[in-house]
Design an enzyme around this catalytic site. Structure first.
Site, mmCIF file in Angstrom:
data_model
loop_
_atom_site.group_PDB
_atom_site.id
_atom_site.type_symbol
_atom_site.label_atom_id
_atom_site.label_comp_id
_atom_site.label_asym_id
_atom_site.label_seq_id
_atom_site.Cartn_x
_atom_site.Cartn_y
_atom_site.Cartn_z
ATOM 1 N N LYS A 83 41.268 37.703 4.731
ATOM 2 C CA LYS A 83 40.732 37.803 3.363
ATOM 3 C C LYS A 83 39.942 39.099 3.233
ATOM 4 O O LYS A 83 39.064 39.381 4.070
ATOM 5 C CB LYS A 83 39.825 36.593 3.116
HETATM 6 O O1 G3P Z 1 36.182 30.915 -2.105
HETATM 7 C C1 G3P Z 1 35.181 31.489 -2.851
HETATM 8 C C2 G3P Z 1 34.870 30.830 -4.163
HETATM 9 O O2 G3P Z 1 35.581 29.668 -4.347
HETATM 10 C C3 G3P Z 1 33.407 30.767 -4.444
HETATM 11 O O3 G3P Z 1 33.026 29.769 -5.337
HETATM 12 O O4 G3P Z 1 31.331 28.373 -6.474
HETATM 13 O O5 G3P Z 1 30.591 30.204 -4.904
HETATM 14 O O6 G3P Z 1 31.564 30.752 -7.123
HETATM 15 P P1 G3P Z 1 31.541 29.780 -5.988
#
Ligand code: G3P
Length: 217
Positions: A83
């Site tokens: 990634k």
């Molecule tokens: O994989 C990264 C992403 O899903 C992050 O989510 O909730 O931290 O914006 P969030």
């Protein structure tokens, strides 16, 4: 649509994997930090449980170092997807790593043009962050719809991995918009199966069945 778990914690992943419905896993440095585990140990444990793609994120910011980190992470297991962030260096690293046969997830995507560049760089997955766009008053799901259109216009094989998914409506809308993958926090994954009318209906069925005094086995 494939369902991935957005977690770096082997324990919480294990209970969801038992359903047989988990197609892959996405991790990031923030999720890794929460586990308190050594990253390589956590990734190894996750890759043993999940046969599908497991995203492992580089933390270097220049392309050459990202490529070196990516190659190192890819050695952990054959289902590791490297990634990289959607920066110029990340795109260069994506091009190099995908050119060498690695699967690559380009993350932190917030615009259709970024997604176009990632597809041209040979990304296996593009990760648009829905919730974080909604957080600033933008329409996260509109980004999914626009990327779907662009990728279909040019037959890009890059899969749209809807990330930063916060609630069941995000999952429903991402599926309707044609996202290839949704990555979900484990608690949300479980929540998808719940409906109060299912619980109410089942309770009534069981109550009526009890009255018959029968058993199936
Ligand atoms: O994989 C990264 C992403 O899903 C992050 O989510 O909730 O931290 O914006 P969030």
């Amino acid at each position: 649509m494939k369902l991935f778990l957005d977690s770096a914690d082997p324990k919480e992943i294990a209970s969801a994997v038992a359903t047989g419905l988990v197609d892959g896993v996405t991790t990031n440095p923030s999720l890794a930090a929460k586990t308190g585990m050594k990253l390589t140990d956590a990734l190894r444990a996750i890759c043993e449980m999940v046969p599908g793609s497991v995203s492992a994120e580089v933390t270097a910011t220049d392309a050459d170092a990202m490529i070196a980190e990516g190659k190192h992470l890819a050695k952990i297991a054959s289902n590791i997807t490297v990634k990289v962030p959607l920066t110029w260096d990340g795109l260069r690293a994506c091009k190099a790593l995908s050119g060498e046969g690695h699967t690559v997830n380009v993350t932190l995507c917030f615009s259709p043009n970024q997604a176009l560049l990632a597809a041209k760089a040979g990304a296996t997955f593009i990760s648009p962050f829905i919730g974080r766009l909604d957080d600033i008053g933008a329409d996260g799901m509109e980004l999914i719809r626009e990327i779907r259109l662009i990728y279909d216009n040019y037959n890009f094989a890059t899969e749209i991995l809807a990330a930063s998914i916060r609630h069941p409506m995000h999952v429903r809308e991402a599926a309707l918009a044609g996202a290839d993958v949704c990555t979900l926090p484990p608690a949300l994954f479980k929540q998808l199966a719940h409906h109060p009318l299912t619980d109410k209906g089942l309770a009534a069925f069981l109550e009526d069945w009890k009255k018959t005094g029968q058993s199936i086995l």
